[in-house]
Write an enzyme that holds these catalytic residues in place. Structure first.
Site, PDB file in Angstrom:
ATOM      1  N   ASN A 100       0.866  -1.177   0.000  1.00  0.00           N
ATOM      2  CA  ASN A 100       0.000   0.000   0.000  1.00  0.00           C
ATOM      3  C   ASN A 100       0.902   1.227   0.000  1.00  0.00           C
ATOM      4  OD1 ASN A 100      -1.781   2.056   0.456  1.00  0.00           O
ATOM      5  ND2 ASN A 100      -2.388   1.402   2.507  1.00  0.00           N
ATOM      6  N   TRP A 101       1.009   1.838  -1.147  1.00  0.00           N
ATOM      7  CA  TRP A 101       1.939   2.963  -1.277  1.00  0.00           C
ATOM      8  C   TRP A 101       1.380   4.252  -0.677  1.00  0.00           C
ATOM      9  CZ3 TRP A 101       4.094   2.523  -7.005  1.00  0.00           C
ATOM     10  CH2 TRP A 101       4.731   1.283  -7.138  1.00  0.00           C
ATOM     11  N   LYS A 102       0.130   4.234  -0.287  1.00  0.00           N
ATOM     12  CA  LYS A 102      -0.519   5.416   0.305  1.00  0.00           C
ATOM     13  C   LYS A 102      -0.307   6.632  -0.627  1.00  0.00           C
ATOM     14  CE  LYS A 102      -0.098   3.223   4.772  1.00  0.00           C
ATOM     15  NZ  LYS A 102       0.007   3.347   6.225  1.00  0.00           N
ATOM     16  N   HIS A 140      -9.404   1.385   5.031  1.00  0.00           N
ATOM     17  CA  HIS A 140      -8.130   1.567   5.722  1.00  0.00           C
ATOM     18  C   HIS A 140      -8.338   2.519   6.914  1.00  0.00           C
ATOM     19  CE1 HIS A 140      -4.000   2.646   6.577  1.00  0.00           C
ATOM     20  NE2 HIS A 140      -3.648   1.556   5.918  1.00  0.00           N
ATOM     21  N   GLU A 158      -6.675   4.912   7.941  1.00  0.00           N
ATOM     22  CA  GLU A 158      -6.444   6.321   7.612  1.00  0.00           C
ATOM     23  C   GLU A 158      -7.688   6.937   6.972  1.00  0.00           C
ATOM     24  OE1 GLU A 158      -2.831   5.573   5.491  1.00  0.00           O
ATOM     25  OE2 GLU A 158      -1.881   5.028   7.393  1.00  0.00           O
ATOM     26  N   GLU A 166      -4.979  -4.629  10.773  1.00  0.00           N
ATOM     27  CA  GLU A 166      -3.943  -3.613  10.937  1.00  0.00           C
ATOM     28  C   GLU A 166      -4.194  -2.826  12.217  1.00  0.00           C
ATOM     29  OE1 GLU A 166      -2.091  -2.529   6.844  1.00  0.00           O
ATOM     30  OE2 GLU A 166      -3.749  -1.168   7.242  1.00  0.00           O
ATOM     31  N   GLY A 211       2.979   2.526  10.770  1.00  0.00           N
ATOM     32  CA  GLY A 211       3.941   3.621  10.600  1.00  0.00           C
ATOM     33  C   GLY A 211       4.720   3.965  11.860  1.00  0.00           C
ATOM     34  N   SER A 244       3.811  -1.911  10.303  1.00  0.00           N
ATOM     35  CA  SER A 244       5.268  -1.987  10.498  1.00  0.00           C
ATOM     36  C   SER A 244       5.863  -3.339  10.109  1.00  0.00           C
ATOM     37  CB  SER A 244       5.646  -1.615  11.938  1.00  0.00           C
ATOM     38  OG  SER A 244       5.310  -0.261  12.188  1.00  0.00           O
ATOM     39  N   GLY A 296       2.964  -1.038   4.268  1.00  0.00           N
ATOM     40  CA  GLY A 296       2.969   0.387   3.933  1.00  0.00           C
ATOM     41  C   GLY A 296       4.376   0.842   3.586  1.00  0.00           C
ATOM     42  N   GLY A 297       5.025   1.519   4.543  1.00  0.00           N
ATOM     43  CA  GLY A 297       6.320   2.151   4.307  1.00  0.00           C
ATOM     44  C   GLY A 297       7.343   1.255   3.618  1.00  0.00           C
TER      45      GLY A 297
HETATM   46  P1  13P Z   1       3.249   0.568   7.600  1.00  0.00           P
HETATM   47  O1  13P Z   1       3.729  -0.736   7.003  1.00  0.00           O
HETATM   48  O2  13P Z   1       3.953   1.761   7.094  1.00  0.00           O
HETATM   49  O3  13P Z   1       3.208   0.478   9.107  1.00  0.00           O
HETATM   50  O4  13P Z   1       1.718   0.746   7.119  1.00  0.00           O
HETATM   51  C1  13P Z   1       0.836  -0.305   7.230  1.00  0.00           C
HETATM   52  C2  13P Z   1      -0.391   0.040   6.492  1.00  0.00           C
HETATM   53  O5  13P Z   1      -1.140   0.900   6.886  1.00  0.00           O
HETATM   54  C3  13P Z   1      -0.644  -0.687   5.251  1.00  0.00           C
HETATM   55  O6  13P Z   1      -1.938  -0.453   4.798  1.00  0.00           O
END
Ligand code: 13P
Length: 257
Positions: free
Chosen positions: A9-11, A94, A96, A166, A172, A213, A234-235
């Site tokens: 997930n590149w956000k 998600h 967010e 999640e 993050g 993470s 994510g990251g």
């Molecule tokens: P991180 O891997 O950056 O913690 O993010 C997880 C996430 O929200 C994937 O959707």
């Protein structure tokens, strides 16, 4: 046997040009790990380019959201069939989006139904905040989110979903859930809720990812757990070598080549 699914997930990161460059740096190595499903979820404007770049390969593309209406006066939104033109998957609910864009359980349910109607596979996100966790309310919260998401779906539809557990406190922060904690919620809370609602066969068929993470250094341990069927990353998915390493670890952890 459930096929593990590893999704990046590149956000809100990467322009279309940057997305193409990132895919080019990891495409061959991702293609080499054939035993797990690999999904890239770039921001909307990069989706067409990424989709063209991986067309005809086993790498799939996912969007990070969609709107439930078919078309019309909804400025800024993207309709299900527009997503389905380029994507096989779509992330829905998600944390967010729930937090910053006020998405409710009801809205998540509508989006899941709209995605299924055009043949997209929803990756449905659930997860508790730090305060809920500290209050000991993780279990009831996740059960509520899962039940609300599944409302009105057939057992067959549920079996084809992907659920991503999640925990918000792990996203993050660098503080992933321990493999045991993640396994407990994915298995004894998410999968058990699905068994209660739709029966054991559906619960055994549905794939449950862990997210929060996930990185190269913890992927092997997390992915080694039997109720964890992959990760929503994510990251670390923005770094080609990290993401490739996570994908390889997941195959290794499951005893796949
Ligand atoms: P991180 O891997 O950056 O913690 O993010 C997880 C996430 O929200 C994937 O959707």
């Amino acid at each position: 046997m459930r096929i593990p699914i590893l999704a990046g997930n590149w956000k809100m990161n990467k322009t279309a040009a940057e997305a193409v460059a990132l895919v080019n740096t990891m495409k061959d190595e991702l293609l080499a790990v054939k035993s797990v499903e690999r999904v890239l979820c770039p921001p909307f404007l990069a989706v067409p380019d990424v989709s063209h770049l991986v067309a005809g390969t086993e790498i799939k593309v996912g969007a990070q959201d969609l709107y439930w209406e078919k078309s019309g006066a909804f400025t800024g939104e993207v309709a299900p069939n527009m997503v389905a033109e380029f994507c096989q998957y779509v992330i829905i609910g998600h944390s967010e989006r729930r937090e910053y864009f006020s998405e409710t359980d009801a809205c998540v349910n509508k989006k899941i139904k709209a995605a299924l109607a055009v043949g997209l596979i929803p990756i449905v996100c659930v997860g508790e905040s730090l305060s809920l966790r500290q209050e000991g309310r993780t279990e009831s919260w996740i059960i509520g989110q899962v039940k609300a998401a599944l409302d009105g779906l057939t057992a067959e539809q549920v079996a084809g979903l992907v659920i991503a557990y999640e925990p918000i406190w792990a996203i993050g922060t660098g503080l992933a859930a321990t493999a045991d904690e993640a396994e407990r919620v994915c298995g004894q809370v998410v999968r058990k809720t699905i068994a209660d609602v739709c029966g054991d066969a559906v619960a055994q068929a549905i794939r449950v990812q862990y997210g929060g993470s996930v990185k190269a250094s913890n992927a092997l341990e997390l992915m080694g757990k039997p109720d964890i069927d992959g990760a929503l990353v994510g990251g670390a998915s923005l770094n080609a070598s990290e993401f490739v390493s996570i994908v390889k670890s997941s195959a290794q952890a499951k005893g796949l080549s």
